[in-house]
Design a protein around this motif. Structure first.
Motif, PDB file in Angstrom:
ATOM      1  N   GLU A 142      49.360  44.069  28.825  1.00  0.00           N
ATOM      2  CA  GLU A 142      48.426  43.473  29.606  1.00  0.00           C
ATOM      3  C   GLU A 142      48.679  42.022  30.160  1.00  0.00           C
ATOM      4  O   GLU A 142      49.784  41.510  29.149  1.00  0.00           O
ATOM      5  CB  GLU A 142      46.413  43.018  29.244  1.00  0.00           C
ATOM      6  N   TYR A 143      49.104  41.493  31.292  1.00  0.00           N
ATOM      7  CA  TYR A 143      49.378  40.468  31.708  1.00  0.00           C
ATOM      8  C   TYR A 143      48.659  39.812  32.597  1.00  0.00           C
ATOM      9  O   TYR A 143      48.068  40.272  33.282  1.00  0.00           O
ATOM     10  CB  TYR A 143      50.702  40.118  32.737  1.00  0.00           C
ATOM     11  N   VAL A 144      48.516  38.740  32.578  1.00  0.00           N
ATOM     12  CA  VAL A 144      47.568  37.379  33.324  1.00  0.00           C
ATOM     13  C   VAL A 144      48.735  36.717  34.092  1.00  0.00           C
ATOM     14  O   VAL A 144      49.677  36.181  33.301  1.00  0.00           O
ATOM     15  CB  VAL A 144      46.993  36.745  32.463  1.00  0.00           C
ATOM     16  N   VAL A 145      49.038  36.596  35.201  1.00  0.00           N
ATOM     17  CA  VAL A 145      49.648  36.204  36.460  1.00  0.00           C
ATOM     18  C   VAL A 145      48.952  35.656  37.033  1.00  0.00           C
ATOM     19  O   VAL A 145      48.012  35.877  37.839  1.00  0.00           O
ATOM     20  CB  VAL A 145      50.195  37.818  37.436  1.00  0.00           C
ATOM     21  N   GLU A 146      49.691  33.895  37.182  1.00  0.00           N
ATOM     22  CA  GLU A 146      48.642  32.974  38.199  1.00  0.00           C
ATOM     23  C   GLU A 146      50.049  33.136  38.990  1.00  0.00           C
ATOM     24  O   GLU A 146      51.082  33.083  39.228  1.00  0.00           O
ATOM     25  CB  GLU A 146      48.873  31.421  37.671  1.00  0.00           C
ATOM     26  N   VAL A 147      49.162  33.388  40.710  1.00  0.00           N
ATOM     27  CA  VAL A 147      50.071  33.427  41.876  1.00  0.00           C
ATOM     28  C   VAL A 147      49.304  32.649  43.006  1.00  0.00           C
ATOM     29  O   VAL A 147      48.157  31.845  42.760  1.00  0.00           O
ATOM     30  CB  VAL A 147      49.264  35.021  42.620  1.00  0.00           C
ATOM     31  N   VAL A 148      50.236  32.001  44.023  1.00  0.00           N
ATOM     32  CA  VAL A 148      49.459  31.465  45.238  1.00  0.00           C
ATOM     33  C   VAL A 148      49.140  32.655  46.264  1.00  0.00           C
ATOM     34  O   VAL A 148      50.715  33.176  46.452  1.00  0.00           O
ATOM     35  CB  VAL A 148      50.301  30.380  45.580  1.00  0.00           C
ATOM     36  N   GLY A 149      48.594  32.913  47.022  1.00  0.00           N
ATOM     37  CA  GLY A 149      48.072  34.046  48.140  1.00  0.00           C
ATOM     38  C   GLY A 149      46.471  34.468  48.017  1.00  0.00           C
ATOM     39  O   GLY A 149      46.551  34.109  47.192  1.00  0.00           O
ATOM     40  N   THR A 150      46.426  35.518  49.311  1.00  0.00           N
ATOM     41  CA  THR A 150      45.723  35.973  48.793  1.00  0.00           C
ATOM     42  C   THR A 150      45.776  36.899  49.188  1.00  0.00           C
ATOM     43  O   THR A 150      46.448  37.912  50.160  1.00  0.00           O
ATOM     44  CB  THR A 150      44.645  35.576  50.368  1.00  0.00           C
ATOM     45  N   LEU A 151      44.720  38.179  48.643  1.00  0.00           N
ATOM     46  CA  LEU A 151      45.187  39.897  48.461  1.00  0.00           C
ATOM     47  C   LEU A 151      43.824  40.441  49.794  1.00  0.00           C
ATOM     48  O   LEU A 151      42.889  40.122  49.015  1.00  0.00           O
ATOM     49  CB  LEU A 151      45.118  40.440  47.514  1.00  0.00           C
ATOM     50  N   SER A 152      44.716  41.335  50.748  1.00  0.00           N
ATOM     51  CA  SER A 152      43.190  42.554  50.976  1.00  0.00           C
ATOM     52  C   SER A 152      42.339  43.048  50.145  1.00  0.00           C
ATOM     53  O   SER A 152      44.013  43.731  49.254  1.00  0.00           O
ATOM     54  CB  SER A 152      43.225  42.873  52.331  1.00  0.00           C
ATOM     55  N   ALA A 153      41.832  44.471  50.092  1.00  0.00           N
ATOM     56  CA  ALA A 153      40.724  45.261  49.456  1.00  0.00           C
ATOM     57  C   ALA A 153      42.165  46.294  48.911  1.00  0.00           C
ATOM     58  O   ALA A 153      42.624  46.726  48.148  1.00  0.00           O
ATOM     59  CB  ALA A 153      39.588  45.478  49.932  1.00  0.00           C
ATOM     60  N   ASN A 154      42.985  46.095  50.579  1.00  0.00           N
ATOM     61  CA  ASN A 154      44.086  47.052  50.694  1.00  0.00           C
ATOM     62  C   ASN A 154      45.292  46.901  49.787  1.00  0.00           C
ATOM     63  O   ASN A 154      46.099  47.837  49.459  1.00  0.00           O
ATOM     64  CB  ASN A 154      44.156  47.322  52.005  1.00  0.00           C
ATOM     65  N   GLN A 155      45.761  45.941  50.048  1.00  0.00           N
ATOM     66  CA  GLN A 155      46.617  45.032  49.369  1.00  0.00           C
ATOM     67  C   GLN A 155      46.114  45.552  48.212  1.00  0.00           C
ATOM     68  O   GLN A 155      47.614  45.112  47.196  1.00  0.00           O
ATOM     69  CB  GLN A 155      46.945  43.690  49.728  1.00  0.00           C
ATOM     70  N   ASN A 179      40.406  35.271  38.004  1.00  0.00           N
ATOM     71  CA  ASN A 179      40.100  34.287  38.856  1.00  0.00           C
ATOM     72  C   ASN A 179      40.531  34.338  40.418  1.00  0.00           C
ATOM     73  O   ASN A 179      40.839  34.991  40.583  1.00  0.00           O
ATOM     74  CB  ASN A 179      39.340  32.642  38.422  1.00  0.00           C
ATOM     75  N   GLU A 180      39.796  32.674  40.624  1.00  0.00           N
ATOM     76  CA  GLU A 180      40.816  33.115  42.352  1.00  0.00           C
ATOM     77  C   GLU A 180      42.213  32.798  42.213  1.00  0.00           C
ATOM     78  O   GLU A 180      42.429  33.030  43.101  1.00  0.00           O
ATOM     79  CB  GLU A 180      40.061  31.540  42.053  1.00  0.00           C
ATOM     80  N   THR A 181      42.967  32.077  41.065  1.00  0.00           N
ATOM     81  CA  THR A 181      44.209  32.343  41.366  1.00  0.00           C
ATOM     82  C   THR A 181      45.186  32.990  40.000  1.00  0.00           C
ATOM     83  O   THR A 181      46.470  33.519  40.294  1.00  0.00           O
ATOM     84  CB  THR A 181      44.843  30.256  40.848  1.00  0.00           C
ATOM     85  N   ARG A 182      44.413  34.205  39.190  1.00  0.00           N
ATOM     86  CA  ARG A 182      45.164  34.802  38.712  1.00  0.00           C
ATOM     87  C   ARG A 182      44.468  36.580  38.843  1.00  0.00           C
ATOM     88  O   ARG A 182      43.639  36.786  38.535  1.00  0.00           O
ATOM     89  CB  ARG A 182      45.070  34.624  37.244  1.00  0.00           C
ATOM     90  N   LEU A 183      45.792  36.783  38.447  1.00  0.00           N
ATOM     91  CA  LEU A 183      45.363  38.342  38.193  1.00  0.00           C
ATOM     92  C   LEU A 183      45.976  38.833  37.486  1.00  0.00           C
ATOM     93  O   LEU A 183      46.775  38.736  36.016  1.00  0.00           O
ATOM     94  CB  LEU A 183      46.709  39.298  39.224  1.00  0.00           C
ATOM     95  N   ARG A 184      44.704  39.835  37.297  1.00  0.00           N
ATOM     96  CA  ARG A 184      45.243  40.482  35.547  1.00  0.00           C
ATOM     97  C   ARG A 184      45.997  42.345  36.096  1.00  0.00           C
ATOM     98  O   ARG A 184      45.384  42.825  36.727  1.00  0.00           O
ATOM     99  CB  ARG A 184      43.692  41.105  34.644  1.00  0.00           C
ATOM    100  N   LEU A 204      52.405  37.904  47.638  1.00  0.00           N
ATOM    101  CA  LEU A 204      52.072  36.395  46.516  1.00  0.00           C
ATOM    102  C   LEU A 204      53.181  36.112  45.995  1.00  0.00           C
ATOM    103  O   LEU A 204      54.612  36.947  45.569  1.00  0.00           O
ATOM    104  CB  LEU A 204      50.868  36.979  45.117  1.00  0.00           C
ATOM    105  N   LYS A 205      52.642  34.121  45.297  1.00  0.00           N
ATOM    106  CA  LYS A 205      54.400  33.941  44.950  1.00  0.00           C
ATOM    107  C   LYS A 205      53.851  33.805  43.176  1.00  0.00           C
ATOM    108  O   LYS A 205      52.922  33.231  42.936  1.00  0.00           O
ATOM    109  CB  LYS A 205      54.005  32.064  45.836  1.00  0.00           C
ATOM    110  N   VAL A 206      54.647  34.125  42.541  1.00  0.00           N
ATOM    111  CA  VAL A 206      53.878  33.779  40.908  1.00  0.00           C
ATOM    112  C   VAL A 206      54.616  32.863  40.647  1.00  0.00           C
ATOM    113  O   VAL A 206      55.849  32.069  41.065  1.00  0.00           O
ATOM    114  CB  VAL A 206      54.915  35.252  40.516  1.00  0.00           C
ATOM    115  N   LEU A 207      53.665  32.264  39.850  1.00  0.00           N
ATOM    116  CA  LEU A 207      54.140  30.822  39.421  1.00  0.00           C
ATOM    117  C   LEU A 207      54.277  30.820  38.043  1.00  0.00           C
ATOM    118  O   LEU A 207      55.408  30.205  36.955  1.00  0.00           O
ATOM    119  CB  LEU A 207      52.694  29.720  39.147  1.00  0.00           C
ATOM    120  N   SER A 208      53.539  31.605  37.381  1.00  0.00           N
ATOM    121  CA  SER A 208      53.457  32.168  35.713  1.00  0.00           C
ATOM    122  C   SER A 208      53.055  33.540  35.461  1.00  0.00           C
ATOM    123  O   SER A 208      52.310  33.931  36.268  1.00  0.00           O
ATOM    124  CB  SER A 208      52.654  30.994  34.616  1.00  0.00           C
ATOM    125  N   MET A 209      53.285  34.012  34.320  1.00  0.00           N
ATOM    126  CA  MET A 209      53.251  34.984  33.609  1.00  0.00           C
ATOM    127  C   MET A 209      52.827  34.877  32.273  1.00  0.00           C
ATOM    128  O   MET A 209      53.686  34.084  31.259  1.00  0.00           O
ATOM    129  CB  MET A 209      53.952  36.322  34.041  1.00  0.00           C
TER     130      MET A 209
END
Length: 236
Positions: A142-155, A179-184, A204-209
């Motif tokens: 399991e990784y928590v990834v901080e990103v910049v950008g938005t996602l549609s439901a399909n994406q 949350n608004e900037t982090r994906l699991r 999406l641009k990855v800032l950290s993992m």
């Protein structure tokens, strides 16, 4: 003036044990020289006070597994070099006594994604090493990834089920917003560079993992640069 002799020999004189027993007591951290624990049987003593600590246990040292929180921006190998008693996580609930020998012959297991920080496993136990190697394709990371950008439901669905990386169809995985900037990301045996590729593929641009779990073992609340022991009841 007494000529210096090995600590193990002095302990034999003090408590009347065998040489092997003396070595086990010393290596187990149960012997003090002038009040300071010494773990080397060959340590030379002369007039110093040698004592066996109360509650001393006569048993071989069991191999241990360490869980290190690699700090952001640090290479895991370099971070592992800083492991010592001072960086032991104060809230470690394993009840394992810290010994110098626990920092010898540690083998790193399950590499982090390039550029990631978080949970890093180092072990002395060949059984753990073999299990992690043989079960790598089954173990969820399991990784928590901080990103910049938005996602549609399909994406979001595409991230979890529909990507090909270097000609290889990626295994289905679990992806959700923390949350608004982090994906699991919960995925099995990610290929090198896979998570960054997945994010880039949906703009999406990855800032950290940060890796926070391997199988059933979480990093818990271990702070960056600190480590804890794998507890006896924990299973990857």
């Amino acid at each position: 003036m007494t000529d210096p002799i090995r600590l193990s020999k002095r302990l034999i004189e003090v408590i009347g044990c065998s040489r092997r027993e003396a070595e086990l007591y010393i290596e187990g951290g149960w012997v003090t020289v002038d009040g300071v624990v010494v773990e080397e049987p060959q340590f030379k003593v002369a007039e110093q006070r040698v004592e066996l600590l109360p509650g001393a246990v006569l048993a071989p040292i069991e191999p241990v597994t360490l869980l290190l929180h690699v700090p952001s921006g640090h290479n895991p190998e370099r971070a592992a070099e800083s492991i010592n008693p001072a960086t032991h996580w104060a809230d470690d609930g394993s009840a394992i006594r810290v010994l110098k020998s626990h920092f010898n012959r540690l083998t790193p297991c399950i590499p982090l994604q390039a550029g990631a920080d978080g949970l890093h496993v180092l072990t002395q136990d060949w059984r753990i090493e073999r299990k992690l190697r043989e079960d790598l394709s089954k173990l969820e990371q399991e990784y928590v990834v901080e990103v910049v950008g938005t996602l549609s439901a399909n994406q979001l669905k595409q991230l979890a089920h529909g990507l090909t990386f270097n000609g290889v169809a990626l295994q289905p995985c679990k992806v959700s917003w923390q949350n608004e900037t982090r994906l699991r990301f919960a995925l099995k045996n990610p290929l090198p560079g896979q998570i960054v590729f997945m994010c880039n593929s949906v703009d999406l641009k990855v800032l950290s993992m940060k890796r926070i779990r391997i199988g059933g073992v979480p990093m818990a609340k271990v702070q960056p640069g600190q480590w804890r022991y794998l507890a006896a009841k924990e299973r990857f």
